[in-house]
Write a protein that holds these residues in place. Sequence first.
Motif, short mmCIF file in Angstrom:
data_model
loop_
_atom_site.label_atom_id
_atom_site.label_comp_id
_atom_site.label_asym_id
_atom_site.label_seq_id
_atom_site.Cartn_x
_atom_site.Cartn_y
_atom_site.Cartn_z
N LEU A 241 47.42 -65.15 20.13
CA LEU A 241 48.77 -65.72 20.24
C LEU A 241 49.34 -65.42 21.62
O LEU A 241 49.36 -64.27 22.05
N ALA A 242 49.79 -66.47 22.32
CA ALA A 242 50.38 -66.27 23.64
C ALA A 242 51.82 -65.77 23.49
O ALA A 242 52.61 -66.41 22.80
N PRO A 243 52.17 -64.63 24.10
CA PRO A 243 53.56 -64.19 24.05
C PRO A 243 54.43 -65.07 24.95
O PRO A 243 53.93 -65.59 25.95
N ASN A 244 55.68 -65.26 24.62
CA ASN A 244 56.68 -66.00 25.42
C ASN A 244 56.38 -67.49 25.54
O ASN A 244 57.09 -68.20 26.24
N ARG A 245 55.32 -67.96 24.94
CA ARG A 245 54.95 -69.38 25.01
C ARG A 245 54.44 -69.82 23.65
O ARG A 245 53.76 -69.04 22.98
N PRO A 246 54.74 -71.04 23.24
CA PRO A 246 54.33 -71.45 21.88
C PRO A 246 52.88 -71.93 21.83
O PRO A 246 52.61 -73.04 21.41
N TYR A 247 51.94 -71.07 22.26
CA TYR A 247 50.55 -71.51 22.27
C TYR A 247 49.65 -70.54 21.50
O TYR A 247 49.90 -69.34 21.46
N VAL A 248 48.62 -71.11 20.91
CA VAL A 248 47.56 -70.33 20.28
C VAL A 248 46.28 -70.67 21.03
O VAL A 248 46.00 -71.84 21.29
N LEU A 249 45.50 -69.63 21.42
CA LEU A 249 44.25 -69.86 22.12
C LEU A 249 43.10 -69.66 21.15
O LEU A 249 43.05 -68.63 20.46
N LEU A 250 42.20 -70.63 21.10
CA LEU A 250 41.07 -70.56 20.18
C LEU A 250 39.76 -70.60 20.95
O LEU A 250 39.63 -71.31 21.95
N GLY A 251 38.78 -69.84 20.49
CA GLY A 251 37.47 -69.84 21.13
C GLY A 251 36.38 -69.80 20.09
O GLY A 251 36.55 -69.19 19.03
N GLY A 252 35.28 -70.43 20.39
CA GLY A 252 34.17 -70.43 19.44
C GLY A 252 33.04 -71.23 20.02
O GLY A 252 32.74 -71.16 21.21
N GLY A 253 32.42 -72.04 19.18
CA GLY A 253 31.29 -72.85 19.62
C GLY A 253 30.17 -72.74 18.63
O GLY A 253 30.15 -71.87 17.76
N ASP A 320 51.37 -71.69 38.15
CA ASP A 320 52.81 -71.96 37.98
C ASP A 320 53.06 -73.10 37.01
O ASP A 320 54.04 -73.10 36.28
N SER A 321 52.16 -74.08 37.02
CA SER A 321 52.37 -75.25 36.16
C SER A 321 52.41 -74.85 34.68
O SER A 321 53.10 -75.49 33.88
N TYR A 322 51.69 -73.78 34.32
CA TYR A 322 51.70 -73.30 32.93
C TYR A 322 53.10 -72.80 32.56
O TYR A 322 53.60 -73.06 31.47
N PHE A 323 53.75 -72.11 33.50
CA PHE A 323 55.09 -71.55 33.22
C PHE A 323 56.19 -72.60 33.37
O PHE A 323 57.25 -72.48 32.78
N ASN A 324 55.92 -73.63 34.21
CA ASN A 324 56.94 -74.66 34.41
C ASN A 324 56.90 -75.75 33.35
O ASN A 324 57.83 -76.54 33.23
N ALA A 325 55.81 -75.81 32.60
CA ALA A 325 55.70 -76.85 31.57
C ALA A 325 56.80 -76.65 30.54
O ALA A 325 57.24 -75.53 30.27
N GLN A 326 57.24 -77.76 29.97
CA GLN A 326 58.30 -77.69 28.94
C GLN A 326 57.67 -77.97 27.58
O GLN A 326 57.55 -79.12 27.16
N PRO A 327 57.25 -76.92 26.90
CA PRO A 327 56.49 -77.12 25.66
C PRO A 327 57.29 -77.77 24.53
O PRO A 327 56.72 -78.31 23.61
N TYR A 328 58.62 -77.71 24.62
CA TYR A 328 59.44 -78.33 23.56
C TYR A 328 60.16 -79.56 24.09
O TYR A 328 61.22 -79.94 23.60
N GLY A 329 59.63 -80.16 25.16
CA GLY A 329 60.37 -81.27 25.78
C GLY A 329 61.47 -80.69 26.65
O GLY A 329 61.29 -79.65 27.28
N ALA A 330 62.62 -81.32 26.67
CA ALA A 330 63.70 -80.88 27.57
C ALA A 330 64.52 -79.74 26.99
O ALA A 330 65.47 -79.27 27.61
N VAL A 331 64.14 -79.26 25.79
CA VAL A 331 64.93 -78.19 25.15
C VAL A 331 64.54 -76.85 25.75
O VAL A 331 63.37 -76.55 25.89
N GLU A 332 65.53 -76.05 26.10
CA GLU A 332 65.26 -74.71 26.60
C GLU A 332 65.35 -73.72 25.43
O GLU A 332 66.41 -73.62 24.80
N ILE A 333 64.29 -73.02 25.16
CA ILE A 333 64.30 -72.04 24.06
C ILE A 333 64.50 -70.66 24.67
O ILE A 333 63.79 -70.27 25.58
N GLU A 334 65.49 -69.95 24.15
CA GLU A 334 65.73 -68.58 24.65
C GLU A 334 64.81 -67.61 23.90
O GLU A 334 64.69 -67.68 22.69
N ASP A 335 64.18 -66.70 24.63
CA ASP A 335 63.32 -65.71 23.99
C ASP A 335 64.16 -64.66 23.28
O ASP A 335 65.15 -64.21 23.80
#
Length: 335
Positions: A241-253, A320-335
């Motif tokens: 689980l990525a902290p501060n960002r709404p992402y889950v990282l998966l690995g396998g194969g 930087d692009s990872y941190f500048n991306a807007q994962p919820y669209g234009a909505v700013e989510i406060e941590d």
Amino acid sequence: MRPILLQGHERSLTQIKFNAEGDLLFSCSKDHVINVWYSHNGERLGTYEGNNGTVWTVDVDHETRFLVSGSADNTLRLWSVATGKCLYTWEFPTAVKRVAFNEDATQVVCITEQRMGFQCAIRVFDINRREGEESNQSEEPRHFFNPIGSKATVCAFTLLPNVIITGHESGKVALFNVKTGEEINNNERAHSDVVTDLQLSKDRTYCVTSSKDKAARIHDIKTLLVVKTFTTETPLNSAALAPNRPYVLLGGGQEAMNVTTTSLRQGKFETRFWHKVYEEEVGRVKGHFGPINTIAIHPAGTSYASGGEDGFVRVHHFDDSYFNAQPYGAVEIED
């Protein structure tokens, strides 16, 4: 995102772990060695040598003072992070497949394998943290029990005292009281195949599990209800689980033994980024030449590392692009 390639293992990686500050990265593999690296530049700081078998699992405490490892030589070992010295060794009849500290690192839980007539067992040991007495640990576990039914593969302490969460070979996720060995709650149908990884959120209120059934799921730790599901087309070995960002990282194969019959593209050896809320895949990072066995994310969410069947650890610092991306669209989510 140019990866830093860490070449310190001769065989496939089994688990990698950042410390609480995120400046160190610990890696263990089938070559009997545990390595520690500086996470910002990939420089190797040292090794912890002494295991006589595959090191399946490691965990580091919140002060980066102690390291625990579980190995195929049937031992659980306590190490001093700073000196690399093995402080204490517990021996068991079968291999140790998973270890985890509780939040203040006063206890460690370990799962031993079901083999040669021995049942799968879960043991909790008290850790003596007093200065100068680190080698004086109690040989006997504080708690010991055999989980009923399917054998446990992964575990972690929850915020509730004496309660651990476990993932099992059958795909179930359960809560156990370690004092009594009683199963408090379970979700038999959490997954339809073996649970390969379990990682907790920062506040320990939910967790993500990955499984050979090609799905990762987020569970509420109190109720064990599945909150989110991420379905892929490849068996999964790890989820983080990525902290501060709404992402889950998966690995396998695909399994390593079938890899020669598939190309890299078909083998699906990428780290996949999924949106935690929308359950959609948002990106992939290539690089490994075989299945990804383990993924860990920097506690501050600035980088992540993956360890593969190919024996390499790849550390990626986010652009930087990872941190500048807007994962919820234009909505700013406060941590």
